[in-house]
Design a protein around this motif. Sequence first.
Motif, PDB file in Angstrom:
ATOM      1  N   TRP A 286       0.828  -1.207   0.000  1.00  0.00           N
ATOM      2  CA  TRP A 286       0.000   0.000   0.000  1.00  0.00           C
ATOM      3  C   TRP A 286       0.863   1.257   0.000  1.00  0.00           C
ATOM      4  CZ3 TRP A 286      -4.042  -1.341   4.380  1.00  0.00           C
ATOM      5  CH2 TRP A 286      -4.827  -2.423   3.952  1.00  0.00           C
ATOM      6  N   ALA A 287       1.901   1.251   0.860  1.00  0.00           N
ATOM      7  CA  ALA A 287       2.738   2.444   1.011  1.00  0.00           C
ATOM      8  C   ALA A 287       3.538   2.751  -0.243  1.00  0.00           C
ATOM      9  CB  ALA A 287       3.686   2.267   2.200  1.00  0.00           C
TER      10      ALA A 287
ATOM     11  N   LYS B 290       3.115   7.766  -6.393  1.00  0.00           N
ATOM     12  CA  LYS B 290       2.514   7.546  -7.709  1.00  0.00           C
ATOM     13  C   LYS B 290       1.196   8.306  -7.868  1.00  0.00           C
ATOM     14  CE  LYS B 290       4.642   2.992  -8.266  1.00  0.00           C
ATOM     15  NZ  LYS B 290       5.374   2.986  -7.004  1.00  0.00           N
ATOM     16  N   HIS B 291       0.723   8.904  -6.781  1.00  0.00           N
ATOM     17  CA  HIS B 291      -0.501   9.695  -6.846  1.00  0.00           C
ATOM     18  C   HIS B 291      -0.187  11.112  -7.293  1.00  0.00           C
ATOM     19  CE1 HIS B 291      -3.373   6.886  -5.019  1.00  0.00           C
ATOM     20  NE2 HIS B 291      -2.376   6.482  -4.257  1.00  0.00           N
TER      21      HIS B 291
ATOM     22  N   GLY C 190       2.853  13.944   1.047  1.00  0.00           N
ATOM     23  CA  GLY C 190       3.095  14.725   2.259  1.00  0.00           C
ATOM     24  C   GLY C 190       2.748  13.952   3.518  1.00  0.00           C
ATOM     25  N   GLY C 191       1.619  13.254   3.489  1.00  0.00           N
ATOM     26  CA  GLY C 191       1.216  12.470   4.656  1.00  0.00           C
ATOM     27  C   GLY C 191       2.184  11.343   4.941  1.00  0.00           C
ATOM     28  N   ALA C 192       2.672  10.673   3.895  1.00  0.00           N
ATOM     29  CA  ALA C 192       3.609   9.566   4.080  1.00  0.00           C
ATOM     30  C   ALA C 192       4.918  10.045   4.682  1.00  0.00           C
ATOM     31  CB  ALA C 192       3.859   8.870   2.737  1.00  0.00           C
ATOM     32  N   VAL C 193       5.441  11.161   4.162  1.00  0.00           N
ATOM     33  CA  VAL C 193       6.706  11.695   4.667  1.00  0.00           C
ATOM     34  C   VAL C 193       6.553  12.185   6.107  1.00  0.00           C
ATOM     35  CG1 VAL C 193       8.419  13.531   4.381  1.00  0.00           C
ATOM     36  CG2 VAL C 193       7.538  12.306   2.377  1.00  0.00           C
TER      37      VAL C 193
ATOM     38  N   PHE D  18      10.289   0.990  -0.187  1.00  0.00           N
ATOM     39  CA  PHE D  18      11.325   1.447  -1.108  1.00  0.00           C
ATOM     40  C   PHE D  18      12.185   0.303  -1.628  1.00  0.00           C
ATOM     41  CE2 PHE D  18      10.635   5.687   0.753  1.00  0.00           C
ATOM     42  CZ  PHE D  18      10.665   6.463  -0.391  1.00  0.00           C
ATOM     43  N   PHE D  19      12.515  -0.649  -0.739  1.00  0.00           N
ATOM     44  CA  PHE D  19      13.560  -1.608  -1.077  1.00  0.00           C
ATOM     45  C   PHE D  19      13.090  -3.058  -1.227  1.00  0.00           C
ATOM     46  CE2 PHE D  19      15.600   1.865   1.326  1.00  0.00           C
ATOM     47  CZ  PHE D  19      16.446   2.332   0.336  1.00  0.00           C
TER      48      PHE D  19
END
Length: 373
Positions: A269-270, A275-276, A283-286, A362-363
Amino acid sequence: MNLLPFLLFAALAVYLLALVVLSSKWKKIKAAKDPAQGGVDYPVTLLVPFRNEGRNIAGLLRNLADLSYPNLQIILIDDHSEDGGAEQVEEWISSEKKHNFNLISSQGRGKKAAIEEGVVMANANIILTTDADCALSADWVQNMLRAFDDPTVQMVAGPVMTKGGHTIFESFQQIDWSSILLLTNFFFSVKKPIMCSAANMGYRKEVFYHVKGYLGNHENLSGDDSFLLEKVYRRFGPQAIRYLPESDVLVKTNPARGLKGFLSQRARWASKWNKHQFWQNAGGAVLSALLSLASIGSVLLLMSGTAGVGMFALYWFLKLIFEYSVLGRVLKTYEIRPSIGYFVVASICHPMYVVVVAFLSFFAKSSWKGRKR
């Protein structure tokens, strides 16, 4: 070192303020007085894509058969299952003589392709979707249809919550879901929807075609929900999308059985955050990752002697009290009441969980039902 407490408590203040702001849009929610009222004459098609859900098929079919809506077509779409699930469905439909149930095999690859084929086969203009590991209340269909009584509404989304809550791990997942529901409800309330779940959503068939379905998003392993939401929002505006947080439209899904599967799901999900097209997603993820790092970094306060221990205790006391109040209110809406002990565990573990999921997004290679990308 003197600057550290200031930075940590500044980050905490941002987090607590965010909780207060988010909770301000979570009003006291009540179920509709008459669940059968509204939209009962609409033909409806329910799409249920599945892949390797053999252990859930029997329960799913019983649950779908108990839906009380009279004018309902149910299409189950087999996404190349390898566990005999399709055969189970075919045998059940034949033996039970369920003429409103249809089984089709997806010719494409992935959940998006399965849903696209289901839309083609749908004989109704109103399409609802759910997942094969979910449970729906008997009146779920008509409760979801209330919003479609407004002709300007093109898409509807509802809440999802995991079952269980009997173990610490199950309760952790429910508390995590409550934060997702809190965010979802807030951004819908301010006319900036950023997420929803295909386990509990619906849309008009012509709208799906109007926005060209999942064109442009097929390469992403997940996102059959949020990317479609984004397309509808951009084409028709916020007034065309409705979120129903009421308990009578709640869909319950199975909790992850193990930590590895849970982290893999959340990392998948993350991985969509960049990609949005909406800045709120990134911003919310960071921000979530940074605030979680601050909570983890609070252990450094313990190296500052007695005063540092006191500040550490204050930091976590405030964090827990606010989370218990805000997230507990969300869970109470759906008659879920985890113990304070489970909230303590969740409060401590959640920052580490967020950082691990961010790293994996990310990985690590994303996977879903045996597929990797």
